[in-house]
Design an enzyme around this catalytic site. Sequence first.
Site, PDB file in Angstrom:
ATOM      1  N   HIS A 199       7.029 -11.624   1.254  1.00  0.00           N
ATOM      2  CA  HIS A 199       6.916 -10.930   0.898  1.00  0.00           C
ATOM      3  C   HIS A 199       7.383 -10.546  -0.642  1.00  0.00           C
ATOM      4  CE1 HIS A 199       5.289  -7.078  -0.121  1.00  0.00           C
ATOM      5  NE2 HIS A 199       4.626  -6.937   1.049  1.00  0.00           N
ATOM      6  N   CYS A 237       0.513 -10.100  -1.734  1.00  0.00           N
ATOM      7  CA  CYS A 237       0.464  -8.929  -1.656  1.00  0.00           C
ATOM      8  C   CYS A 237      -0.381  -8.881  -2.740  1.00  0.00           C
ATOM      9  CB  CYS A 237       1.829  -8.025  -1.626  1.00  0.00           C
ATOM     10  SG  CYS A 237       1.507  -6.634  -1.755  1.00  0.00           S
ATOM     11  N   HIS A 264      -1.342  -9.476   2.145  1.00  0.00           N
ATOM     12  CA  HIS A 264      -1.924  -7.846   1.833  1.00  0.00           C
ATOM     13  C   HIS A 264      -2.759  -7.596   0.852  1.00  0.00           C
ATOM     14  CE1 HIS A 264       2.500  -7.173   3.648  1.00  0.00           C
ATOM     15  NE2 HIS A 264       1.698  -7.793   4.430  1.00  0.00           N
ATOM     16  N   ASP A 309      -3.411  -2.431   3.544  1.00  0.00           N
ATOM     17  CA  ASP A 309      -2.153  -2.321   2.978  1.00  0.00           C
ATOM     18  C   ASP A 309      -2.131  -0.857   2.831  1.00  0.00           C
ATOM     19  OD1 ASP A 309       0.163  -2.667   3.134  1.00  0.00           O
ATOM     20  OD2 ASP A 309       0.315  -3.645   1.604  1.00  0.00           O
ATOM     21  N   HIS A 310      -1.225   0.330   2.422  1.00  0.00           N
ATOM     22  CA  HIS A 310      -1.266   1.033   2.264  1.00  0.00           C
ATOM     23  C   HIS A 310      -2.462   1.605   1.820  1.00  0.00           C
ATOM     24  CE1 HIS A 310       3.292  -0.026   0.496  1.00  0.00           C
ATOM     25  NE2 HIS A 310       3.120   0.023   2.012  1.00  0.00           N
ATOM     26  N   TYR A 323       0.606   4.391   6.097  1.00  0.00           N
ATOM     27  CA  TYR A 323       0.643   3.654   7.238  1.00  0.00           C
ATOM     28  C   TYR A 323      -0.327   4.996   8.099  1.00  0.00           C
ATOM     29  CZ  TYR A 323       2.407  -0.481   5.826  1.00  0.00           C
ATOM     30  OH  TYR A 323       2.083  -1.611   5.475  1.00  0.00           O
TER      31      TYR A 323
HETATM   32  C1  DNO Z   1       5.059  -2.075   2.947  1.00  0.00           C
HETATM   33  C2  DNO Z   1       5.985  -3.720   3.673  1.00  0.00           C
HETATM   34  C3  DNO Z   1       6.645  -4.161   3.538  1.00  0.00           C
HETATM   35  C4  DNO Z   1       6.917  -5.956   3.846  1.00  0.00           C
HETATM   36  C5  DNO Z   1       7.937  -5.804   4.356  1.00  0.00           C
HETATM   37  C6  DNO Z   1       7.855  -7.478   4.472  1.00  0.00           C
HETATM   38  O1  DNO Z   1       3.879  -1.285   3.542  1.00  0.00           O
HETATM   39  O2  DNO Z   1       4.012  -3.821   2.217  1.00  0.00           O
HETATM   40  O3  DNO Z   1       8.262  -2.814   4.257  1.00  0.00           O
HETATM   41  O4  DNO Z   1       6.852  -4.836   5.436  1.00  0.00           O
HETATM   42  O5  DNO Z   1       8.228  -6.314   2.381  1.00  0.00           O
HETATM   43  O6  DNO Z   1       9.205  -8.248   4.893  1.00  0.00           O
END
Ligand code: DNO
Length: 346
Positions: A199, A237, A264, A309-310, A323
């Site tokens: 990531h 991401c 992501h 994602d978020h 989340y």
């Molecule tokens: C946050 C995530 C990160 C991700 C880590 C992967 O929401 O994108 O915490 O899980 O960086 O190791």
Amino acid sequence: MMKMTMRWYGPDDSVTLENILQVPGMAGIVSALHDLKPGEAVTIDRLEERKKIIESMGLKWLVIESIPVHESIKLGKTERDKFIENYIQSIRNMGKVGIPVLCYNFMPVFDWTRTNLAMQNADGSTALSFAQSDLGKIDLSRGTSDLPGWGGTYTVEELNELLADYKNVDDATLFENLAYFLRKVIPVAEEAGVLMAIHPDDPPWSIFGLPRIVRNAETLQALLEVVDSPHNGLTFCTGSLGASEENNLPAMIRQFGHRINFVHARNIKRTSSRDFYESKHPSEFGSVNMFEVMRALHDIGFTGPIRPDHGRMIWGESGRPGYGLYDRALGATYLYGLMEAIEHTK
Ligand code: DNO
């Protein structure tokens, strides 16, 4: 066709598997054993137990996000070999249980960092945001209590010790330590049938003077070259990489192609070169052109897992920052719609 997924924090998550199952198009789950101590190996039993719960809902466990990399590995300390052995054990166990993708990161001390976990939007929703000037006001010698999302993670002593250790580690040394790790774990991932997916650093620049090496086309290319194998791949991401204007996301997707093992997909709005907030997923509201991202993923033939994602907090929901259920579900549905449109106009 890409596989739409959502992250589930396990049986304690206020968002249930049933909630996720009810979101259109869900092909699988992204989950992890968050109580695992840093550096500890994950056992087959624990993986099987979690997998059974997920499968009992008719879903598949497609990604482990994450198994944290012990700081001694990032620092290149002598005890790293022991922790790399544990990591190798975890990868072998994942392979035996049949979980195909492992998302991890190589960020020193802090995983993703924000300066506000509930920035107020005009429409009454809240979002996560990052302001470089606010970060500058945080005095880490007093510990992490002023850093949103990190309060209590490290004691003042632990944090000071870690920060002192990193004084001797620059970008080049951190990269060497990543390379050392990759050369040990990727051959095992190949044998085990596990696709590793690093990531990017979030935000993709140095914070608190710490080194950061997973942040643009050049650094991603360099780490992929360390071990030239599909098992040494990326979590692409869009929110992390997109925070930096230098990153042309569709071009990067085309450059890395089949080395992207997980995506992501979230949007951010850059408000200056070092400030941004997390916006609604659709292109119009952020700095990431999500349509172009999805089109590039389609063009490279990406068939792996992708997740919204978020999300913002909307409709009065409260929960784990980024989340909640509602806005991530809207994000997933939007991405699914883009996917369908792109598939059908080809
Ligand atoms: C946050 C995530 C990160 C991700 C880590 C992967 O929401 O994108 O915490 O899980 O960086 O190791």
